[in-house]
Motif scaffolding. Structure first.
Motif, mmCIF file in Angstrom:
data_model
loop_
_atom_site.group_PDB
_atom_site.id
_atom_site.type_symbol
_atom_site.label_atom_id
_atom_site.label_comp_id
_atom_site.label_asym_id
_atom_site.label_seq_id
_atom_site.Cartn_x
_atom_site.Cartn_y
_atom_site.Cartn_z
ATOM 1 N N GLU A 64 38.516 17.824 23.107
ATOM 2 C CA GLU A 64 39.167 18.115 24.385
ATOM 3 C C GLU A 64 40.018 19.380 24.345
ATOM 4 N N THR A 65 40.288 19.902 23.162
ATOM 5 C CA THR A 65 41.143 21.079 23.028
ATOM 6 C C THR A 65 40.379 22.180 22.315
ATOM 7 N N ASN A 66 41.011 23.307 22.196
ATOM 8 C CA ASN A 66 40.433 24.348 21.363
ATOM 9 C C ASN A 66 40.479 23.883 19.914
ATOM 10 N N TYR A 67 39.628 24.470 19.104
ATOM 11 C CA TYR A 67 39.626 24.122 17.693
ATOM 12 C C TYR A 67 39.417 25.387 16.883
ATOM 13 N N ARG A 68 39.745 25.283 15.623
ATOM 14 C CA ARG A 68 39.463 26.398 14.719
ATOM 15 C C ARG A 68 38.810 25.853 13.460
ATOM 16 N N ILE A 69 38.043 26.724 12.830
ATOM 17 C CA ILE A 69 37.321 26.371 11.610
ATOM 18 C C ILE A 69 37.830 27.263 10.485
ATOM 19 N N GLU A 70 38.082 26.649 9.361
ATOM 20 C CA GLU A 70 38.415 27.389 8.148
ATOM 21 C C GLU A 70 37.381 27.003 7.095
ATOM 22 N N HIS A 71 36.733 28.002 6.526
ATOM 23 C CA HIS A 71 35.680 27.765 5.541
ATOM 24 C C HIS A 71 36.150 28.321 4.207
ATOM 25 N N TYR A 72 36.091 27.468 3.188
ATOM 26 C CA TYR A 72 36.461 27.858 1.833
ATOM 27 C C TYR A 72 35.216 27.778 0.955
ATOM 28 N N PRO A 73 34.432 28.869 0.891
ATOM 29 C CA PRO A 73 33.252 28.852 0.028
ATOM 30 C C PRO A 73 33.672 28.783 -1.446
ATOM 31 N N ASP A 74 32.876 28.075 -2.226
ATOM 32 C CA ASP A 74 33.139 27.972 -3.663
ATOM 33 C C ASP A 74 34.589 27.547 -3.901
ATOM 34 N N ALA A 75 35.012 26.502 -3.202
ATOM 35 C CA ALA A 75 36.414 26.078 -3.161
ATOM 36 C C ALA A 75 36.943 25.583 -4.496
ATOM 37 N N PHE A 76 36.093 24.958 -5.282
ATOM 38 C CA PHE A 76 36.544 24.456 -6.587
ATOM 39 C C PHE A 76 35.361 24.354 -7.527
ATOM 40 N N MET A 77 35.691 24.313 -8.792
ATOM 41 C CA MET A 77 34.694 24.104 -9.836
ATOM 42 C C MET A 77 34.821 22.664 -10.322
ATOM 43 N N PRO A 78 33.687 22.051 -10.704
ATOM 44 C CA PRO A 78 33.777 20.689 -11.231
ATOM 45 C C PRO A 78 34.568 20.691 -12.529
ATOM 46 N N PRO A 79 35.308 19.626 -12.787
ATOM 47 C CA PRO A 79 36.040 19.542 -14.051
ATOM 48 C C PRO A 79 35.054 19.547 -15.226
ATOM 49 N N LEU A 80 35.496 20.080 -16.325
ATOM 50 C CA LEU A 80 34.616 20.171 -17.499
ATOM 51 C C LEU A 80 34.336 18.814 -18.116
ATOM 52 N N SER A 81 35.249 17.880 -17.955
ATOM 53 C CA SER A 81 35.020 16.548 -18.506
ATOM 54 C C SER A 81 35.713 15.524 -17.619
ATOM 55 N N GLY A 82 35.351 14.300 -17.816
ATOM 56 C CA GLY A 82 36.034 13.217 -17.136
ATOM 57 C C GLY A 82 35.560 12.905 -15.748
ATOM 58 N N ILE A 83 34.372 13.429 -15.331
ATOM 59 C CA ILE A 83 33.916 13.044 -14.013
ATOM 60 C C ILE A 83 33.203 11.729 -14.124
#
Length: 123
Positions: free
Chosen positions: A104-123
């Motif tokens: 119902e209102t205006n909106y804005r989009i923020e795009h963060y490409p490549d925002a984070f890297m996966p953790p090296l361990s513990g996933i």
């Protein structure tokens, strides 16, 4: 359906349209792997891109703050399951798209490409 769910679905639709306009090819949406949900899975520039969408009606606080290490681990587990089950040969990228506003209102989009890297361990 609860209002926050409707707002979230609307935000994911806006995010998909935005990504398509930027040359992303949408492969899947709301893919579930156990407890892990992947909002948008796309292909862009020879990469498989897992996109987390955060939708908020106001900008009282930064929606990116909701993406903590626990959320990153869930996203990485889901992405790993997707890559294995679909035998994906591409490099992986994790993006975040934030949609602030309402239908119902205006909106804005923020795009963060490549925002984070996966953790090296513990996933």
């Amino acid at each position: 359906m609860a209002q926050h769910n409707k707002t979230g679905e609307w935000g994911e639709t806006i995010a998909r349209e935005y990504l398509i306009s930027k040359g992303y090819a949408i492969l899947d949406t709301n893919a579930r792997y156990g407890k892990n949900e992947l909002d948008i899975i796309a292909e862009h520039a020879d990469r498989i891109v897992f996109v987390e969408v955060k939708t908020r009606s106001t900008d009282e606080y930064d929606p990116v703050d909701a993406i903590d290490m626990k959320k990153i681990r869930h996203l990485c587990r889901g992405a790993e399951s997707y890559i294995i089950s679909h035998n994906i040969p591409h490099q992986v990228q994790f993006d975040v798209v934030v949609v602030i506003g309402t239908p119902e209102t205006n909106y804005r989009i923020e795009h963060y490409p490549d925002a984070f890297m996966p953790p090296l361990s513990g996933i």
